[in-house]
Scaffold this active site. Structure first.
Site, PDB file in Angstrom:
ATOM      1  N   SER A 218       0.708  -1.287   0.265  1.00 41.77           N
ATOM      2  CA  SER A 218       0.031  -0.034  -0.029  1.00 41.77           C
ATOM      3  C   SER A 218       0.778   1.180  -0.165  1.00 41.77           C
ATOM      4  CB  SER A 218      -0.896  -0.172   1.038  1.00 41.77           C
ATOM      5  OG  SER A 218      -1.697   1.249   1.247  1.00 41.77           O
TER       6      SER A 218
ATOM      7  N   HIS B  81      -1.181  -1.107  -4.188  1.00 33.47           N
ATOM      8  CA  HIS B  81      -2.384  -0.978  -3.503  1.00 33.47           C
ATOM      9  C   HIS B  81      -2.332   0.745  -3.321  1.00 33.47           C
ATOM     10  CE1 HIS B  81      -5.821  -1.884  -1.178  1.00 33.47           C
ATOM     11  NE2 HIS B  81      -5.605  -0.979  -0.496  1.00 33.47           N
TER      12      HIS B  81
ATOM     13  N   ASP C 177      -4.646   3.778  -2.014  1.00 33.74           N
ATOM     14  CA  ASP C 177      -5.756   4.106  -1.432  1.00 33.74           C
ATOM     15  C   ASP C 177      -6.256   5.546  -1.583  1.00 33.74           C
ATOM     16  OD1 ASP C 177      -6.068   1.933   0.300  1.00 33.74           O
ATOM     17  OD2 ASP C 177      -4.197   2.373   1.249  1.00 33.74           O
TER      18      ASP C 177
ATOM     19  N   MET D 174      -8.779   8.479  -0.622  1.00 39.64           N
ATOM     20  CA  MET D 174      -9.555   8.704   0.338  1.00 39.64           C
ATOM     21  C   MET D 174     -10.131  10.265   0.117  1.00 39.64           C
ATOM     22  SD  MET D 174      -7.447   7.489   3.345  1.00 39.64           S
ATOM     23  CE  MET D 174      -6.573   5.739   3.465  1.00 39.64           C
TER      24      MET D 174
ATOM     25  N   HIS E 253      -8.169   1.193  -4.284  1.00 41.93           N
ATOM     26  CA  HIS E 253      -8.999   0.920  -3.378  1.00 41.93           C
ATOM     27  C   HIS E 253      -9.812   2.315  -3.034  1.00 41.93           C
ATOM     28  CE1 HIS E 253      -9.583   0.118   1.557  1.00 41.93           C
ATOM     29  NE2 HIS E 253     -10.758  -0.025   0.583  1.00 41.93           N
TER      30      HIS E 253
ATOM     31  N   MET F 149     -11.961   4.784  -1.149  1.00 38.77           N
ATOM     32  CA  MET F 149     -12.660   5.195   0.014  1.00 38.77           C
ATOM     33  C   MET F 149     -13.288   6.509  -0.088  1.00 38.77           C
ATOM     34  SD  MET F 149      -9.827   3.568   2.347  1.00 38.77           S
ATOM     35  CE  MET F 149      -8.752   3.566   1.258  1.00 38.77           C
TER      36      MET F 149
ATOM     37  N   MET G 128     -11.830  -5.340   4.844  1.00 37.09           N
ATOM     38  CA  MET G 128     -10.987  -4.354   5.736  1.00 37.09           C
ATOM     39  C   MET G 128     -10.822  -5.037   7.153  1.00 37.09           C
ATOM     40  SD  MET G 128     -10.165  -1.676   4.064  1.00 37.09           S
ATOM     41  CE  MET G 128      -9.233  -1.176   5.210  1.00 37.09           C
TER      42      MET G 128
ATOM     43  N   GLY H 137      -8.857   4.347   6.378  1.00 35.26           N
ATOM     44  CA  GLY H 137      -8.417   5.853   6.780  1.00 35.26           C
ATOM     45  C   GLY H 137      -7.137   5.884   6.870  1.00 35.26           C
ATOM     46  N   PHE H 138      -6.257   5.159   7.414  1.00 35.39           N
ATOM     47  CA  PHE H 138      -4.993   5.424   7.799  1.00 35.39           C
ATOM     48  C   PHE H 138      -4.232   4.028   7.748  1.00 35.39           C
ATOM     49  CE2 PHE H 138      -7.449   8.276  10.094  1.00 35.39           C
ATOM     50  CZ  PHE H 138      -6.957   9.492   9.686  1.00 35.39           C
TER      51      PHE H 138
ATOM     52  N   ASP I 189      -6.914  -6.262   3.879  1.00 35.89           N
ATOM     53  CA  ASP I 189      -6.194  -5.175   4.118  1.00 35.89           C
ATOM     54  C   ASP I 189      -6.221  -4.177   5.505  1.00 35.89           C
ATOM     55  OD1 ASP I 189      -5.355  -2.377   3.622  1.00 35.89           O
ATOM     56  OD2 ASP I 189      -6.950  -1.861   2.184  1.00 35.89           O
TER      57      ASP I 189
ATOM     58  N   GLY J 203      -3.213  -3.611   8.917  1.00 34.66           N
ATOM     59  CA  GLY J 203      -2.624  -4.160   9.854  1.00 34.66           C
ATOM     60  C   GLY J 203      -1.895  -5.595   9.776  1.00 34.66           C
TER      61      GLY J 203
ATOM     62  N   SER K 153       2.695  -0.673   6.292  1.00 34.22           N
ATOM     63  CA  SER K 153       3.856  -0.192   7.067  1.00 34.22           C
ATOM     64  C   SER K 153       4.665  -1.381   7.179  1.00 34.22           C
ATOM     65  CB  SER K 153       3.338   0.257   8.434  1.00 34.22           C
ATOM     66  OG  SER K 153       2.161  -0.193   8.828  1.00 34.22           O
TER      67      SER K 153
HETATM   68  C1  DX5 Z   1      -6.358   1.877   5.096  1.00 36.37           C
HETATM   69  C2  DX5 Z   1      -6.002   1.544   3.848  1.00 36.37           C
HETATM   70  C3  DX5 Z   1      -4.960   0.436   3.885  1.00 36.37           C
HETATM   71  C4  DX5 Z   1      -3.567   0.683   4.699  1.00 36.37           C
HETATM   72  C5  DX5 Z   1      -2.811  -0.213   4.835  1.00 36.37           C
HETATM   73  O1  DX5 Z   1      -7.427   2.848   5.332  1.00 36.37           O
HETATM   74  O2  DX5 Z   1      -7.007   0.703   3.189  1.00 36.37           O
HETATM   75  O3  DX5 Z   1      -4.557   0.024   2.585  1.00 36.37           O
HETATM   76  O4  DX5 Z   1      -2.750   1.814   3.898  1.00 36.37           O
HETATM   77  O5  DX5 Z   1      -1.569  -0.167   5.718  1.00 36.37           O
HETATM   78  P1  DX5 Z   1      -1.308  -1.211   6.935  1.00 36.37           P
HETATM   79  O6  DX5 Z   1      -0.735  -2.363   6.347  1.00 36.37           O
HETATM   80  O7  DX5 Z   1      -0.225  -0.158   7.618  1.00 36.37           O
HETATM   81  O8  DX5 Z   1      -2.347  -1.243   7.814  1.00 36.37           O
HETATM   82 ZN    ZN Z   2      -6.669  -0.037   1.179  1.00 42.89          ZN
END
Ligand code: DX5
Ligand code: ZN
Length: 227
Positions: free
Chosen positions: A14, A39, A41, A43, A72, A74, A143, A148-149, A181, A183, A204
């Protein structure tokens, strides 16, 4: 290019966890044999409490890499902007079930454009809500954190959800991939695969390493233990 997706564990790092201002020059160093997708994101500050990037950035990034894109969305009412993301020609384009009243119509538009159509659900949405529309999707993105983060902690009950979806897909012979997706790291990736995931998003746990290709390979090796 990518064959038998259901038999392989695919990693989709990501990019939100990178420095997006310099990614254009860095992305050329990404090893596609372990970074199967990028990936991305998107937002909007409304569906989720964060704002990232739009189609203009994605089109620019595409000029610097051949790695297929996994977008993705959001964003609220993705129907208002869907065409601009279809025009980015990603491999996967995923909308959120909670963000629209017409998910099937949007999935059909994505598929009719020759792009794999994904549907995503937040941790609070029961996976059973998707069972009636699985025929319209190529992939379900579960998810495992609130969207969001990046950098959040994996919600353990996600494993049961993956298992439930995997059982339904196998029982009904659906041609649907499971992407997970949020953590995911060295400690839980094998469990996520064991529960039935095919496509693993990692932010991360890939990009906060000093050698991202080596780290992606390591995650894949651990993931395969769950197969
Ligand atoms: C969260 C995103 C994820 C996120 C994954 O809203 O959709 O794709 O960036 O990052 P990690 O793997 O650090 O949770
Ligand atoms: Zn994502």
């Amino acid at each position: 290019m990518l064959k038998n997706l259901t038999d392989t564990i695919l990693l989709s790092p990501s990019i939100i966890a990178t420095d997006l201002s310099t990614l254009g020059s860095v992305v050329a160093t990404f090893d596609q044999s372990c970074m199967h997708f990028l990936h991305i994101d998107v937002m909007d500050g409304s569906f989720v409490p964060n704002i990232t990037i739009g189609p203009g950035y994605i089109q620019n990034l595409k000029q610097h890499t051949d790695i297929p894109l996994d977008i993705h969305l959001m964003i609220e009412k993705p129907e208002l902007n869907l065409q601009s993301f279809i025009d980015c020609k990603p491999y996967f384009l995923t909308i959120h079930f909670e963000s629209t009243r017409q998910p099937v119509r949007l999935l059909q538009s994505i598929k009719n454009s020759g792009i794999k159509a994904g549907i995503s659900i937040n941790p609070a949405t029961p996976v059973e809500q998707l069972f009636d529309i699985l025929a319209y999707t190529d992939m379900v993105l579960l998810m495992s954190v609130e969207p969001g983060f990046y950098g959040q902690t994996f919600i353990p009950s996600s494993l049961k959800k993956i298992e439930k979806l995997n059982t339904f897909i196998r029982t009904n012979n659906c041609n649907t991939l499971i992407e997970v997706d949020g953590g995911i790291n060295e400690d839980n990736i094998a469990d996520v695969v064991k529960a039935g995931a095919n496509v693993i998003v990692a932010g991360s746990s890939v990009f906060k390493s000093s050698d991202i290709n080596k780290q992606a390979r390591k995650l894949l090796e651990i993931a395969k233990k769950g197969q």
